[in-house]
Design an enzyme around this catalytic site. Sequence first.
Site, short mmCIF file in Angstrom:
data_model
loop_
_atom_site.label_atom_id
_atom_site.label_comp_id
_atom_site.label_asym_id
_atom_site.label_seq_id
_atom_site.Cartn_x
_atom_site.Cartn_y
_atom_site.Cartn_z
N SER A 44 3.29 -9.65 -22.75
CA SER A 44 4.31 -9.31 -23.84
C SER A 44 5.44 -8.57 -23.47
CB SER A 44 3.72 -8.83 -25.05
OG SER A 44 3.10 -10.43 -25.68
N GLU A 95 1.02 -21.95 -17.45
CA GLU A 95 0.74 -21.97 -18.89
C GLU A 95 1.63 -22.68 -19.50
OE1 GLU A 95 -0.61 -17.74 -21.20
OE2 GLU A 95 0.77 -17.39 -20.11
N GLY A 119 -7.96 -5.64 -5.59
CA GLY A 119 -8.62 -5.07 -3.36
C GLY A 119 -7.75 -6.44 -2.34
N ARG A 126 -6.04 -6.95 -12.26
CA ARG A 126 -7.19 -7.35 -11.54
C ARG A 126 -7.91 -8.55 -10.29
NH1 ARG A 126 -7.76 -11.73 -17.46
NH2 ARG A 126 -7.87 -9.45 -18.18
N LYS A 145 7.21 -10.03 -18.49
CA LYS A 145 7.20 -10.48 -17.17
C LYS A 145 7.64 -12.40 -16.97
CE LYS A 145 2.31 -11.36 -17.00
NZ LYS A 145 1.82 -11.48 -18.16
#
Length: 475
Positions: A209, A236, A382, A379, A212
């Site tokens: 929300s 999505e 690395g 998430r 993006k």
Amino acid sequence: MNDEIKGHDLHHPGHDEQLLRELHEAESMIIGAVLMEPGVLDELTLEEKHFTLVKNRLIFKAMKGLQKKRLEINLVMVVEELGDDIENVGGVQFLLALANYCPTTVNIEQYEQIVLKYYELSLIKNSAHHFLNAYTPESAQGLYKALIDMHTNTITDEETKDDIIMDLYESLYMERDGLPGVSTGFESLNALTGGWKEGELIILAARPSMGKTAFAIQLAWECTREQGVSMVFSLEMSSRQIMQRLLSSITDINMMKWQNPYKYLTKDEMPRMHGAMNAVYKAKLELSQNGMITLPEIRQRIMNLKREYPTEPFLVVIDYLQLINVKERFDRHDLAIGHITKQLKGMAKEFGIPIILLSQLSRGVESRDDKRPRLSDLRDSGNIEQDADVVLFLYRDDYYYPDSKNEREVEVKIAKNRNGPVGTVKLEFVREFGRFLGGNGATGGRYHDSGLNDEKGRNWDVGDGVCEERVGVSD
């Protein structure tokens, strides 16, 4: 000579005699050229496997063996390197015939391309034969890989050192108009990034929300406004939802009116919507809504569109990383994420395009007092941080603090910029339209070009304090 070159194995693209003669002649010319001028072997990318005639493979293998040992390549040394295989290649007489077959080494590159082309065709033929007989997902994947590998080899045109130096030299004496990359639509953001550049993987991340998806759609639209081509993969939302959001952003019409546009659109809004639809219809904007799309499918669609528009500015948007379907099996989720980002970075470089990849942030943001995102909040950060050229975060203060005075302000933080400075650009987000505005209410913020005051990139003046944290180039 043609009578002496006989006995090919099953590794060839077809049974057309003229085709095979052309191929075998090219192979013979290559081996003859190496015997005539051994230095040309250093220029060849060919391997033993690329030759269709067994005897030619054995001879080329012997030549590569001598090269590896740093020994001279001549007729005597090749015979010695072949050892017992000398009879399998037709004896010394065959080698003598090859040595005398090539009159010049001038055309060796053309002969190499012939051999490589027919090798690739043979792989496709064999994969197609296997697919037609087995008809399994694995055989289909093998055929697809053979086709992709052939395309990759044919489009690769690596710049030489001389080309790069010459281009850089010319840039010293030639003022170039416009941005180095695709315009973001915001002058303040262009000032920090130089636009989205060829070969870049750009990560756009935020908590849910924050806007993006709306921001990514607007970036794709800005590319088409500059006569460019945009491709949006929505894993999505449906393409209809993406289109509705884009039209609301262009027209400044509340997105809620799409629930019943015939009822809710006013007389003033209807012609604006017609004009926006006409503009989008003419724009080079492609939408894909496959929620189970794989990396090979993404690559194929990019390749098809890039073939259609090879020279136009090009931008790909993927919404979002964690929904991309991976066929391969990985022991850990972070390894799968790393595989995706590595593959997408490779596609960006291969096709010479920027790819904007949306990503989620971990919930760790919510537990901090300062909820502005950090690189560690990505998430599996690395892998993502390693492959990304640019990492952008969106942050809205009013999302966490409803009483915030900065009700519409959105911070676009460039947390990593491999080829430029990092910093924060402040924009305005009109949620009901899904539209981002610059600090002065225009498409982008005002930009006063004062340049860089020092080697660390400090004192970027992008107008009215729009840019903060001017701390130079990230690693």
